[in-house]
Design an enzyme around this catalytic site. Structure first.
Site, PDB file in Angstrom:
ATOM      1  N   ASN A 161     100.064  90.425  50.203  1.00  0.00           N
ATOM      2  CA  ASN A 161      99.452  91.700  50.041  1.00  0.00           C
ATOM      3  C   ASN A 161      98.040  92.481  50.415  1.00  0.00           C
ATOM      4  O   ASN A 161      97.663  91.642  48.922  1.00  0.00           O
ATOM      5  CB  ASN A 161     100.658  92.244  49.199  1.00  0.00           C
ATOM      6  CG  ASN A 161     101.915  91.899  49.408  1.00  0.00           C
ATOM      7  OD1 ASN A 161     102.032  91.558  50.418  1.00  0.00           O
ATOM      8  ND2 ASN A 161     102.902  92.493  48.656  1.00  0.00           N
ATOM      9  N   HIS A 186      94.910  87.450  52.350  1.00  0.00           N
ATOM     10  CA  HIS A 186      94.887  88.668  53.192  1.00  0.00           C
ATOM     11  C   HIS A 186      93.984  89.698  52.949  1.00  0.00           C
ATOM     12  O   HIS A 186      94.007  90.640  54.140  1.00  0.00           O
ATOM     13  CB  HIS A 186      96.213  89.008  53.895  1.00  0.00           C
ATOM     14  CG  HIS A 186      96.844  87.376  54.275  1.00  0.00           C
ATOM     15  ND1 HIS A 186      97.780  87.637  54.525  1.00  0.00           N
ATOM     16  CD2 HIS A 186      96.663  86.423  54.733  1.00  0.00           C
ATOM     17  CE1 HIS A 186      98.775  86.456  54.814  1.00  0.00           C
ATOM     18  NE2 HIS A 186      97.777  85.612  55.136  1.00  0.00           N
ATOM     19  N   CYS A 214      76.473  93.481  59.799  1.00  0.00           N
ATOM     20  CA  CYS A 214      76.029  92.774  58.203  1.00  0.00           C
ATOM     21  C   CYS A 214      77.042  92.131  57.469  1.00  0.00           C
ATOM     22  O   CYS A 214      76.617  91.465  56.352  1.00  0.00           O
ATOM     23  CB  CYS A 214      74.522  93.384  57.517  1.00  0.00           C
ATOM     24  SG  CYS A 214      75.645  94.978  57.357  1.00  0.00           S
TER      25      CYS A 214
HETATM   26  C1  BV8 Z   1      95.006  81.653  60.590  1.00  0.00           C
HETATM   27  C2  BV8 Z   1      96.789  91.687  58.043  1.00  0.00           C
HETATM   28  C3  BV8 Z   1      93.221  79.327  61.499  1.00  0.00           C
HETATM   29  C4  BV8 Z   1      96.779  92.295  56.897  1.00  0.00           C
HETATM   30  C5  BV8 Z   1      98.364  89.594  58.528  1.00  0.00           C
HETATM   31  C6  BV8 Z   1     102.055  79.358  65.892  1.00  0.00           C
HETATM   32  C7  BV8 Z   1     102.433  78.907  64.885  1.00  0.00           C
HETATM   33  C8  BV8 Z   1     102.478  78.143  63.722  1.00  0.00           C
HETATM   34  C9  BV8 Z   1     101.199  79.396  63.319  1.00  0.00           C
HETATM   35  C10 BV8 Z   1     100.237  79.842  64.166  1.00  0.00           C
HETATM   36  C11 BV8 Z   1     101.249  80.315  65.328  1.00  0.00           C
HETATM   37  N1  BV8 Z   1      99.732  80.593  66.045  1.00  0.00           N
HETATM   38  C12 BV8 Z   1      99.080  81.196  64.775  1.00  0.00           C
HETATM   39  C13 BV8 Z   1      99.304  81.235  63.760  1.00  0.00           C
HETATM   40  C14 BV8 Z   1      98.511  81.321  62.476  1.00  0.00           C
HETATM   41  C15 BV8 Z   1      98.836  82.721  62.394  1.00  0.00           C
HETATM   42  C16 BV8 Z   1     100.441  82.710  62.175  1.00  0.00           C
HETATM   43  O1  BV8 Z   1     100.915  82.565  60.932  1.00  0.00           O
HETATM   44  N2  BV8 Z   1     101.053  83.500  63.307  1.00  0.00           N
HETATM   45  C17 BV8 Z   1     102.478  84.002  62.554  1.00  0.00           C
HETATM   46  C18 BV8 Z   1     102.836  84.965  63.064  1.00  0.00           C
HETATM   47  C19 BV8 Z   1     102.989  82.506  63.874  1.00  0.00           C
HETATM   48  N3  BV8 Z   1      97.833  82.790  61.410  1.00  0.00           N
HETATM   49  C20 BV8 Z   1      96.629  83.476  61.415  1.00  0.00           C
HETATM   50  O2  BV8 Z   1      96.709  83.561  62.447  1.00  0.00           O
HETATM   51  C21 BV8 Z   1      95.980  82.987  59.749  1.00  0.00           C
HETATM   52  N4  BV8 Z   1      94.906  82.862  60.232  1.00  0.00           N
HETATM   53  O3  BV8 Z   1      96.191  81.103  60.794  1.00  0.00           O
HETATM   54  O4  BV8 Z   1      92.856  80.750  60.118  1.00  0.00           O
HETATM   55  C22 BV8 Z   1      93.160  79.619  62.544  1.00  0.00           C
HETATM   56  C23 BV8 Z   1      91.900  80.483  63.004  1.00  0.00           C
HETATM   57  C24 BV8 Z   1      91.581  80.826  64.598  1.00  0.00           C
HETATM   58  C25 BV8 Z   1      92.912  80.007  65.564  1.00  0.00           C
HETATM   59  C26 BV8 Z   1      94.280  79.349  64.815  1.00  0.00           C
HETATM   60  C27 BV8 Z   1      94.031  79.199  63.997  1.00  0.00           C
HETATM   61  C28 BV8 Z   1      95.857  84.742  59.553  1.00  0.00           C
HETATM   62  C29 BV8 Z   1      97.127  85.715  59.041  1.00  0.00           C
HETATM   63  C30 BV8 Z   1      96.862  86.577  58.380  1.00  0.00           C
HETATM   64  C31 BV8 Z   1      97.806  88.209  59.391  1.00  0.00           C
HETATM   65  N5  BV8 Z   1      97.818  88.679  58.941  1.00  0.00           N
HETATM   66  N6  BV8 Z   1      98.558  90.960  58.053  1.00  0.00           N
HETATM   67  C32 BV8 Z   1      97.715  93.340  57.193  1.00  0.00           C
HETATM   68  O5  BV8 Z   1      97.121  94.460  58.158  1.00  0.00           O
HETATM   69  O6  BV8 Z   1      98.150  93.873  56.496  1.00  0.00           O
HETATM   70  S1  BV8 Z   1     100.079  88.867  58.348  1.00  0.00           S
HETATM   71  C33 BV8 Z   1     100.861  90.583  57.805  1.00  0.00           C
HETATM   72  O7  BV8 Z   1     102.733  89.184  57.707  1.00  0.00           O
HETATM   73  C34 BV8 Z   1     101.239  90.481  56.022  1.00  0.00           C
HETATM   74  O8  BV8 Z   1      99.809  90.099  55.637  1.00  0.00           O
HETATM   75  C35 BV8 Z   1     101.876  89.983  55.623  1.00  0.00           C
HETATM   76  O9  BV8 Z   1     101.427  89.869  54.238  1.00  0.00           O
HETATM   77  C36 BV8 Z   1     102.131  88.573  56.178  1.00  0.00           C
HETATM   78  C37 BV8 Z   1     103.131  87.986  56.203  1.00  0.00           C
HETATM   79  O10 BV8 Z   1     104.392  89.120  55.568  1.00  0.00           O
HETATM   80  P1  BV8 Z   1     105.223  88.637  54.614  1.00  0.00           P
HETATM   81  O11 BV8 Z   1     104.734  89.533  53.177  1.00  0.00           O
HETATM   82  O12 BV8 Z   1     106.449  88.286  54.237  1.00  0.00           O
HETATM   83  O13 BV8 Z   1     106.455  90.062  54.492  1.00  0.00           O
HETATM   84  P2  BV8 Z   1     107.600  90.937  55.956  1.00  0.00           P
HETATM   85  O14 BV8 Z   1     107.820  91.733  55.691  1.00  0.00           O
HETATM   86  O15 BV8 Z   1     106.987  89.188  57.223  1.00  0.00           O
HETATM   87  O16 BV8 Z   1     108.448  89.837  54.873  1.00  0.00           O
HETATM   88  C38 BV8 Z   1     109.127  90.418  53.926  1.00  0.00           C
HETATM   89  C39 BV8 Z   1     110.250  89.722  53.184  1.00  0.00           C
HETATM   90  O17 BV8 Z   1     110.814  90.608  51.747  1.00  0.00           O
HETATM   91  C40 BV8 Z   1     111.368  89.744  54.159  1.00  0.00           C
HETATM   92  O18 BV8 Z   1     111.359  88.275  53.900  1.00  0.00           O
HETATM   93  C41 BV8 Z   1     112.484  90.241  52.737  1.00  0.00           C
HETATM   94  O19 BV8 Z   1     113.834  89.385  52.942  1.00  0.00           O
HETATM   95  C42 BV8 Z   1     112.066  90.413  51.468  1.00  0.00           C
HETATM   96  N7  BV8 Z   1     112.189  91.764  50.858  1.00  0.00           N
HETATM   97  C43 BV8 Z   1     112.452  92.478  50.903  1.00  0.00           C
HETATM   98  N8  BV8 Z   1     111.853  93.290  50.277  1.00  0.00           N
HETATM   99  C44 BV8 Z   1     112.456  92.065  48.919  1.00  0.00           C
HETATM  100  C45 BV8 Z   1     112.381  91.200  49.060  1.00  0.00           C
HETATM  101  N9  BV8 Z   1     112.552  90.479  48.929  1.00  0.00           N
HETATM  102  C46 BV8 Z   1     112.296  90.314  47.247  1.00  0.00           C
HETATM  103  N10 BV8 Z   1     112.303  91.975  46.826  1.00  0.00           N
HETATM  104  C47 BV8 Z   1     112.713  92.941  47.581  1.00  0.00           C
HETATM  105  N11 BV8 Z   1     112.748  93.942  47.420  1.00  0.00           N
HETATM  106 ZN    ZN Z   2      76.583  96.678  58.158  1.00  0.00          ZN
END
Ligand code: BV8
Ligand code: ZN
Length: 268
Positions: free
Chosen positions: A110, A127, A138
């Protein structure tokens, strides 16, 4: 979720609290779900942030290069949303658990800063943080406060280049060293919590199974099933705002009991 259903899990709550009370190291990975009860949309739920827009349109360097104005508008809108939001019982329970555990590492995906606001100290933001502006030239960082209501694109005071939100976008590397510290915490802990994450975004999503592979007792807290659900030791299919305080309260009761028996032995 009525607390009635959680009371059916009182054995599991006690079992997990026992494990935490004996643990030398505890780690916890959180995602957007832990902030849901603070009124902050998750990413992939029906009302999620990405609803209506594709994540790739807003949270990638390409999107920012193509239309920085549109991307900044998304982050200004989220900052505006966050201004009136506060940590919920789940955030506070993790801060309380950190104070009770021998060693506690909180790894969060988060960017909303709510764990820090709840008092958690050892926090790894894999993240980034939505309140940070980072210079595209810079790299200088400026921390915005919630009083700062500006919705003008910020420019760097040092080099004049455009600033960007200090978060990690898809296709970007995670902040230097932060994921390595998270991996080490997950790989060396006795108990690993995975709370409120859909476990689909890598590399953060690998931490739960990494902990399991390294011998940790893994606990998932999520009303929905995730790709991790099949490998965890205990799964609480309930909201984190109910489960985490129950575990922390059970932990306090165990601590009290242990303190009582120690003093009884001492007086005996
Ligand atoms: C990287 C930005 C190396 C900030 C975010 C193919 C296969 C596998 C991986 C990849 C692929 N292609 C690309 C990738 C890599 C990619 C990735 O994983 N993609 C996925 C979608 C397939 N990852 C990246 O790019 C990462 N970097 O790998 O670097 C690299 C470098 C270059 C080239 C290749 C690799 C960077 C990832 C970061 C992306 N940035 N956010 C912002 O704007 O916020 S991602 C975004 O999703 C948020 O950061 C968030 O934190 C993250 C995960 O989501 P969740 O937090 O899980 O939230 P979500 O809504 O999904 O789920 C909520 C859950 O809560 C649900 O399950 C729900 O049931 C539950 N819930 C609801 N209410 C409650 C609850 N639980 C408990 N209590 C409740 N009350
Ligand atoms: Zn600068």
């Amino acid at each position: 979720m009525s607390s009635g259903e959680l009371s059916a899990y009182s054995d599991e709550v006690r079992r997990v609290a026992e494990r935490v009370s004996k643990a030398r190291r505890v780690a916890c990975l959180t995602g957007a779900g832990i902030s849901a009860e603070s009124g902050i949309p998750t990413f992939r739920g029906a009302q999620g942030f990405w609803a209506g827009r594709r994540a790739e349109e807003l949270a990638t360097p390409e999107a920012f290069a193509r239309d920085p104005e549109d991307v900044w508008k998304f982050y200004f809108w989220r900052r505006g949303l966050l201004r009136e939001k506060r940590p919920n019982a789940g955030h506070h329970a993790l801060a309380a658990m950190e104070a009770k555990a021998a060693e506690f590492t909180l790894i969060t995906q988060n960017v909303d800063d709510l764990h820090r606001l709840a008092g958690s100290r050892n926090v790894l933001e894999v993240h980034g943080n939505i309140w940070i502006d980072r210079c595209t030239g810079c790299g200088q960082e400026v921390r915005r406060t919630i009083e700062d209501h500006s919705d003008e694109i910020p420019w760097c005071g040092a080099c004049g280049a455009m600033m960007r939100p200090g978060v990690v976008w898809f296709g970007e590397m995670l902040p230097d060293g932060v994921f390595e510290r998270a991996q080490s915490a997950a790989g060396n802990c006795d108990v690993m919590f995975v709370v409120g994450t859909s476990s689909v975004v890598y590399p953060a999503a690998s931490l739960g199974s990494w902990a399991k592979a390294n011998g940790a007792f893994v606990v998932e807290v999520n009303p929905d099933d995730t790709p991790l659900s099949g490998v965890v030791d205990v799964r609480f299919p309930f909201a984190s705002g109910a489960v985490l305080p129950a575990i922390t309260n059970a932990l306090s009761a165990i601590r009290e009991l242990n303190r009582g028996s120690v003093s009884a032995r001492g007086a005996g």
